[in-house]
Design a protein around this motif. Structure first.
Motif, PDB file in Angstrom:
ATOM      1  N   GLY A 448      -0.718  13.777   2.197  1.00 26.98           N
ATOM      2  CA  GLY A 448      -1.165  14.653   1.122  1.00 26.98           C
ATOM      3  C   GLY A 448      -0.582  16.040   1.304  1.00 26.98           C
ATOM      4  O   GLY A 448      -0.412  16.509   2.429  1.00 26.98           O
ATOM      5  N   TYR A 449      -0.255  16.695   0.190  1.00 28.39           N
ATOM      6  CA  TYR A 449       0.353  18.017   0.265  1.00 28.39           C
ATOM      7  C   TYR A 449      -0.337  19.038  -0.637  1.00 28.39           C
ATOM      8  O   TYR A 449       0.103  20.180  -0.749  1.00 28.39           O
ATOM      9  N   GLY A 450      -1.450  18.641  -1.258  1.00 25.15           N
ATOM     10  CA  GLY A 450      -2.105  19.527  -2.218  1.00 25.15           C
ATOM     11  C   GLY A 450      -2.597  20.826  -1.620  1.00 25.15           C
ATOM     12  O   GLY A 450      -2.469  21.890  -2.229  1.00 25.15           O
ATOM     13  N   ASN A 451      -3.159  20.769  -0.414  1.00 27.16           N
ATOM     14  CA  ASN A 451      -3.786  21.952   0.185  1.00 27.16           C
ATOM     15  C   ASN A 451      -2.962  22.525   1.333  1.00 27.16           C
ATOM     16  O   ASN A 451      -3.498  23.207   2.209  1.00 27.16           O
ATOM     17  N   LEU A 452      -1.640  22.242   1.336  1.00 28.26           N
ATOM     18  CA  LEU A 452      -0.754  22.766   2.377  1.00 28.26           C
ATOM     19  C   LEU A 452       0.337  23.636   1.751  1.00 28.26           C
ATOM     20  O   LEU A 452       0.900  23.285   0.714  1.00 28.26           O
ATOM     21  N   SER A 453       0.637  24.746   2.391  1.00 28.91           N
ATOM     22  CA  SER A 453       1.753  25.571   1.949  1.00 28.91           C
ATOM     23  C   SER A 453       3.063  24.901   2.361  1.00 28.91           C
ATOM     24  O   SER A 453       3.072  23.982   3.194  1.00 28.91           O
ATOM     25  N   THR A 454       4.175  25.353   1.810  1.00 25.39           N
ATOM     26  CA  THR A 454       5.476  24.784   2.193  1.00 25.39           C
ATOM     27  C   THR A 454       5.752  25.025   3.673  1.00 25.39           C
ATOM     28  O   THR A 454       6.352  24.176   4.343  1.00 25.39           O
ATOM     29  N   GLU A 455       5.293  26.165   4.190  1.00 29.88           N
ATOM     30  CA  GLU A 455       5.489  26.452   5.617  1.00 29.88           C
ATOM     31  C   GLU A 455       4.687  25.472   6.470  1.00 29.88           C
ATOM     32  O   GLU A 455       5.180  24.976   7.496  1.00 29.88           O
ATOM     33  N   GLU A 456       3.464  25.182   6.050  1.00 29.48           N
ATOM     34  CA  GLU A 456       2.639  24.227   6.789  1.00 29.48           C
ATOM     35  C   GLU A 456       3.221  22.821   6.714  1.00 29.48           C
ATOM     36  O   GLU A 456       3.169  22.058   7.688  1.00 29.48           O
ATOM     37  N   ILE A 457       3.783  22.466   5.563  1.00 34.77           N
ATOM     38  CA  ILE A 457       4.412  21.157   5.418  1.00 34.77           C
ATOM     39  C   ILE A 457       5.576  21.016   6.397  1.00 34.77           C
ATOM     40  O   ILE A 457       5.700  20.003   7.103  1.00 34.77           O
ATOM     41  N   GLU A 458       6.424  22.025   6.467  1.00 35.03           N
ATOM     42  CA  GLU A 458       7.586  21.960   7.352  1.00 35.03           C
ATOM     43  C   GLU A 458       7.164  21.912   8.817  1.00 35.03           C
ATOM     44  O   GLU A 458       7.708  21.125   9.601  1.00 35.03           O
ATOM     45  N   GLU A 459       6.192  22.727   9.196  1.00 37.46           N
ATOM     46  CA  GLU A 459       5.726  22.724  10.579  1.00 37.46           C
ATOM     47  C   GLU A 459       5.023  21.406  10.897  1.00 37.46           C
ATOM     48  O   GLU A 459       5.196  20.831  11.983  1.00 37.46           O
ATOM     49  N   GLY A 460       4.219  20.913   9.955  1.00 30.06           N
ATOM     50  CA  GLY A 460       3.520  19.653  10.172  1.00 30.06           C
ATOM     51  C   GLY A 460       4.481  18.492  10.363  1.00 30.06           C
ATOM     52  O   GLY A 460       4.258  17.617  11.212  1.00 30.06           O
ATOM     53  N   LEU A 461       5.568  18.471   9.595  1.00 23.48           N
ATOM     54  CA  LEU A 461       6.558  17.403   9.748  1.00 23.48           C
ATOM     55  C   LEU A 461       7.315  17.531  11.056  1.00 23.48           C
ATOM     56  O   LEU A 461       7.716  16.511  11.645  1.00 23.48           O
ATOM     57  N   SER A 462       7.512  18.744  11.527  1.00 22.16           N
ATOM     58  CA  SER A 462       8.136  18.914  12.842  1.00 22.16           C
ATOM     59  C   SER A 462       7.258  18.302  13.932  1.00 22.16           C
ATOM     60  O   SER A 462       7.754  17.634  14.851  1.00 22.16           O
ATOM     61  N   ARG A 463       5.949  18.520  13.829  1.00 21.79           N
ATOM     62  CA  ARG A 463       5.028  17.942  14.803  1.00 21.79           C
ATOM     63  C   ARG A 463       4.983  16.415  14.661  1.00 21.79           C
ATOM     64  O   ARG A 463       4.935  15.691  15.661  1.00 21.79           O
ATOM     65  N   LEU A 464       5.005  15.944  13.419  1.00 23.71           N
ATOM     66  CA  LEU A 464       5.014  14.507  13.176  1.00 23.71           C
ATOM     67  C   LEU A 464       6.260  13.871  13.777  1.00 23.71           C
ATOM     68  O   LEU A 464       6.197  12.797  14.393  1.00 23.71           O
ATOM     69  N   TYR A 465       7.395  14.529  13.605  1.00 25.80           N
ATOM     70  CA  TYR A 465       8.655  14.001  14.134  1.00 25.80           C
ATOM     71  C   TYR A 465       8.623  13.970  15.655  1.00 25.80           C
ATOM     72  O   TYR A 465       9.115  13.025  16.289  1.00 25.80           O
ATOM     73  N   SER A 466       8.037  14.987  16.265  1.00 25.68           N
ATOM     74  CA  SER A 466       7.910  15.011  17.720  1.00 25.68           C
ATOM     75  C   SER A 466       7.054  13.844  18.197  1.00 25.68           C
ATOM     76  O   SER A 466       7.359  13.202  19.203  1.00 25.68           O
ATOM     77  N   PHE A 467       6.005  13.551  17.449  1.00 25.15           N
ATOM     78  CA  PHE A 467       5.127  12.432  17.783  1.00 25.15           C
ATOM     79  C   PHE A 467       5.870  11.104  17.694  1.00 25.15           C
ATOM     80  O   PHE A 467       5.667  10.196  18.523  1.00 25.15           O
ATOM     81  N   ALA A 468       6.732  10.971  16.680  1.00 25.52           N
ATOM     82  CA  ALA A 468       7.403   9.695  16.427  1.00 25.52           C
ATOM     83  C   ALA A 468       8.765   9.586  17.089  1.00 25.52           C
ATOM     84  O   ALA A 468       9.381   8.521  17.047  1.00 25.52           O
ATOM     85  N   SER A 469       9.244  10.647  17.719  1.00 24.63           N
ATOM     86  CA  SER A 469      10.619  10.675  18.220  1.00 24.63           C
ATOM     87  C   SER A 469      10.950   9.598  19.242  1.00 24.63           C
ATOM     88  O   SER A 469      12.092   9.153  19.297  1.00 24.63           O
ATOM     89  N   PRO A 470      10.008   9.118  20.098  1.00 24.21           N
ATOM     90  CA  PRO A 470      10.395   8.017  20.987  1.00 24.21           C
ATOM     91  C   PRO A 470      10.893   6.791  20.224  1.00 24.21           C
ATOM     92  O   PRO A 470      11.791   6.111  20.674  1.00 24.21           O
ATOM     93  N   CYS A 471      10.279   6.521  19.062  1.00 24.07           N
ATOM     94  CA  CYS A 471      10.734   5.396  18.246  1.00 24.07           C
ATOM     95  C   CYS A 471      12.105   5.689  17.665  1.00 24.07           C
ATOM     96  O   CYS A 471      12.964   4.810  17.557  1.00 24.07           O
ATOM     97  N   LYS A 472      12.319   6.939  17.272  1.00 22.85           N
ATOM     98  CA  LYS A 472      13.614   7.328  16.707  1.00 22.85           C
ATOM     99  C   LYS A 472      14.708   7.153  17.753  1.00 22.85           C
ATOM    100  O   LYS A 472      15.797   6.672  17.461  1.00 22.85           O
ATOM    101  N   ASP A 473      14.395   7.547  18.979  1.00 16.87           N
ATOM    102  CA  ASP A 473      15.392   7.451  20.058  1.00 16.87           C
ATOM    103  C   ASP A 473      15.740   6.003  20.362  1.00 16.87           C
ATOM    104  O   ASP A 473      16.876   5.690  20.719  1.00 16.87           O
ATOM    105  N   SER A 474      14.746   5.110  20.242  1.00 19.30           N
ATOM    106  CA  SER A 474      14.978   3.720  20.631  1.00 19.30           C
ATOM    107  C   SER A 474      15.485   2.857  19.501  1.00 19.30           C
ATOM    108  O   SER A 474      15.838   1.695  19.711  1.00 19.30           O
ATOM    109  N   SER A 475      15.467   3.413  18.291  1.00 24.60           N
ATOM    110  CA  SER A 475      15.896   2.596  17.131  1.00 24.60           C
ATOM    111  C   SER A 475      17.405   2.572  17.003  1.00 24.60           C
ATOM    112  O   SER A 475      18.118   3.330  17.602  1.00 24.60           O
TER     113      SER A 475
END
Length: 475
Positions: A448-475
Motif C-alpha cells: 500500500g502507498y496511500g499513506n506514504l510519501s515518495t521519500e518513505e516509499i523509496e526508503e521502505g523499498l531499500s529496506r525491503l530489498y536489503s531483506f530480500a537480497s540473499p534471494c537476489k544473490d542466489s537467483s
C-alpha cells in the motif's frame, strides 16, 4: 547483499552494525568457511556507505579471526569456526533480521499498509469548520437518534454524488447510512440470514469481509480470482440459498477488474437463482488511468446491493459508509437495523452532508488521484529497478495498493510477516487466501502507498530489498 541492514539513525556506528551482522552470518554457518566475500568497492556501493568503512569491517573481522585475506585473491571466511547450534523453532539468520532493531530504537517503521489514505492531506481545517457548525446547530435540535436509515440530507447528497461520479441512479430512500462498510456487511449478513446460508466469495480476498460472513455462520464458497476478477466461468450456476460478494471495480488484493463478460454472466446467474450480489466498492474513485469503471450496480439495480465507504476517500476515523439497497430488500434491512438499534452519530452525518454539498469531497478526490498516481509510479519504477525480471506487478492502475508477484520461489518463502526489525512492514498475499492451496497469485506481497510519501516509499523499498537480497544473490 548478505541480508545486511544498516539503520542510519541507530546510535551504533555503521562499522559496528555491519561487523555484528557478518559475525552472526559466519557463526550461524550461513557464510561457510572458504566463502569469498565480495570486493569492498562492490559492497560499499550496494550498502550506500564509504568504501573505507567496508575496509575497516574486513580488517576488524580479520583481526578477530573471522576472515582471512589472500593476496591477489580477495577476502574469505576463515576455517575452524564451528557453527552455533540454534534452539528448535528458532528461525535461521536468513529468516530473521541479523541486527534486530526494536520499535523503540527505530525512529520510523515504514508500513506499506493497504487501504489507508493519506492522513496528512485530509482537509482537517475545512472538516473542523463543518463539524463545529453541525455541533452548534444540534444544540437547538431535537436530540433523538434520528432516522434509522440515516440523516435525510446526507442520503440525498450521496444520491446526487453517486449519480455524478458513478452513474448510479437511485432514490435517497434506498440509501442506508452505516458506521463503515464493515458494519454494513454485518447488517446485510444478519438481515439476509433467513433466506441465505452460503456465499460465493473471491479467493483471495480481504480478511474482514471473509470473517464477517463466517462468524455469521455462512458457508464460504471460495472462487479463484484471475486477471479478469472472480472466475465466474468456473461455476455452472449459482446454487439456491447462496449470495455473492464481489469487488468488481478493483479486486483486493489482486487489483483486477471484473470483465464485462463476467459481469453479464453474474447478473444472468443471479436472476436464474433469484439471488443478490453484494458489491464492495471500496476505492473505485481512485482509478489512476482512464475513466472510472462503472459499478456492477448500474447493470442490475434490483440484484446488486452496493456498499460504499468514506474511509478511503477521506479518512477511516469518520466511520461512515453507506449502502444502496434494492427496493425489495429495503424494508427487511431497515427493520433489522432498527431492531439492533444501530445508529450513526448525527453530528458527523450533518457535517459530512455539507462537506459533500459544497463540493469538498470531489475536490479532495481529484487532488488525491494525482498524489496517488505519482506515488504508484515511484513505487513501480523503483521495484523494477531493484528486482528486474524477478517480479511482476499485477492489477489495474487504481486505488492505493499494488500486488507484487515473485518469479523465484525463494522470495515467496521469506518470512514476510516478520519484517519489522528491518524497518518496514508488508502483507504477504497468502494472508488473504481462503483455500489451503494458495493460487499463483498468492506468491507475492501487497504494497500500500496511500499513506506514504515518495521519500518513505523509496526508503521502505531499500529496506525491503536489503531483506530480500540473499534471494537476489542466489537467483
Amino acid at each position: 547483499m548478505y541480508g545486511i541492514y544498516i539503520d542510519r539513525e541507530s546510535k551504533r556506528s555503521v562499522t559496528h552494525q555491519v561487523c555484528q551482522q557478518l559475525r552472526r552470518l559466519i557463526e550461524s554457518g550461513q557464510l561457510a568457511a572458504g566463502t569469498r566475500l565480495l570486493p569492498t568497492r562492490v559492497l560499499a556501493k550496494e550498502w550506500g556507505i564509504a568504501r573505507n568503512v567496508v575496509i575497516e569491517v574486513y580488517e576488524q573481522l580479520t583481526a578477530e579471526g573471522y576472515l582471512e585475506g589472500r593476496v591477489g585473491s580477495g577476502t574469505y571466511v576463515a576455517s575452524g569456526i564451528v557453527p552455533s547450534p540454534r534452539p528448535r523453532n528458532e528461525p535461521s539468520v536468513s529468516e530473521q533480521p541479523i541486527d534486530k532493531v526494536t520499535s523503540t530504537e527505530h525512529s520510523h517503521l515504514i508500513d506499506f499498509a493497504a487501504g489507508i489514505p493519506d492522513q496528512k492531506m485530509f482537509p482537517r481545517h475545512i472538516w473542523a469548520k463543518y463539524l463545529k457548525q453541525a455541533a452548534e446547530a444540534s444544540v437547538n435540535a431535537n436530540h433523538d437518534y434520528g432516522h434509522i436509515k440515516g440523516d435525510k440530507t446526507l442520503r440525498s447528497a450521496i444520491c446526487d454524488y453517486v449519480f455524478r461520479s458513478k452513474g448510479i441512479q437511485c432514490s435517497s430512500d434506498q440509501i442506508v447510512i452505516v458506521s463503515g462498510a464493515s458494519e454494513g456487511l454485518l447488517l446485510l449478513a444478519k438481515s439476509l440470514a433467513s433466506r441465505f446460508h452460503s456465499i460465493y466469495i473471491e479467493d483471495p480476498t480481504i480478511d474482514i469481509t471473509r470473517d464477517i460472513f463466517q462468524m455469521m455462520n455462512y458457508r464460504l464458497v471460495p472462487v479463484e480470482v484471475d486477471h479478469s476478477g472472480m472466475r465466474i466461468d468456473s461455476l455452472a450456476s449459482f446454487a439456491p440459498g447462496h449470495l455473492v460478494l464481489l469487488t468488481p471495480s478493483h479486486q483486493f488484493p489482486s487489483g483486477s477488474v471484473l470483465s464485462i463478460q463476467r459481469r453479464h454472466q453474474v447478473i444472468r446467474m443471479l436472476e436464474e437463482a433469484d439471488s443478490f450480489v453484494i458489491e464492495d466498492d471500496y476505492d473505485s474513485e481512485f482509478r489512476l488511468r482512464g475513466i472510472p469503471v462503472p459499478p456492477l450496480q448500474t447493470l442490475s439495480p434490483s440484484r446488486v446491493i452496493y456498499v460504499g465507504t468514506f474511509s478511503k476517500t477521506l479518512t477511516p476515523s469518520l466511520r461512515i459508509g453507506f449502502m444502496i439497497v434494492p427496493p425489495d430488500l429495503t424494508d427487511a434491512i431497515t427493520k433489522m437495523k432498527d431492531k439492533l438499534n444501530i445508529h450513526t452519530p448525527a453530528v458527523i452525518q450533518q457535517a459530512l452532508s455539507r462537506f459533500i454539498l459544497d463540493g469538498h469531497l470531489e475536490r479532495h478526490i481529484h487532488k488525491m488521484k494525482n498524489v496517488y498516481k505519482k506515488r504508484r509510479n515511484v513505487l513501480t519504477e523503483r521495484l523494477h529497478h531493484l528486482f528486474g525480471a524477478d517480479i511482476s506487478i499485477v492489477g489495474d492502475d487504481a486505488g492505493m495498493h499494488l500486488q507484487v508477484i515473485f518469479g523465484p520461489q525463494a522470495y515467496a518463502l521469506l518470512p514476510w510477516n516478520d519484517t519489522a526489525s528491518y524497518g518496514f512492514r508488508v502483507e504477504p498475499s497468502s494472508n488473504y487466501s481462503i483455500s489451503p492451496s494458495c493460487p499463483p497469485s498468492s506468491t507475492g506481497i501487497v504494497l500500500g502507498y496511500g499513506n506514504l510519501s515518495t521519500e518513505e516509499i523509496e526508503e521502505g523499498l531499500s529496506r525491503l530489498y536489503s531483506f530480500a537480497s540473499p534471494c537476489k544473490d542466489s537467483s
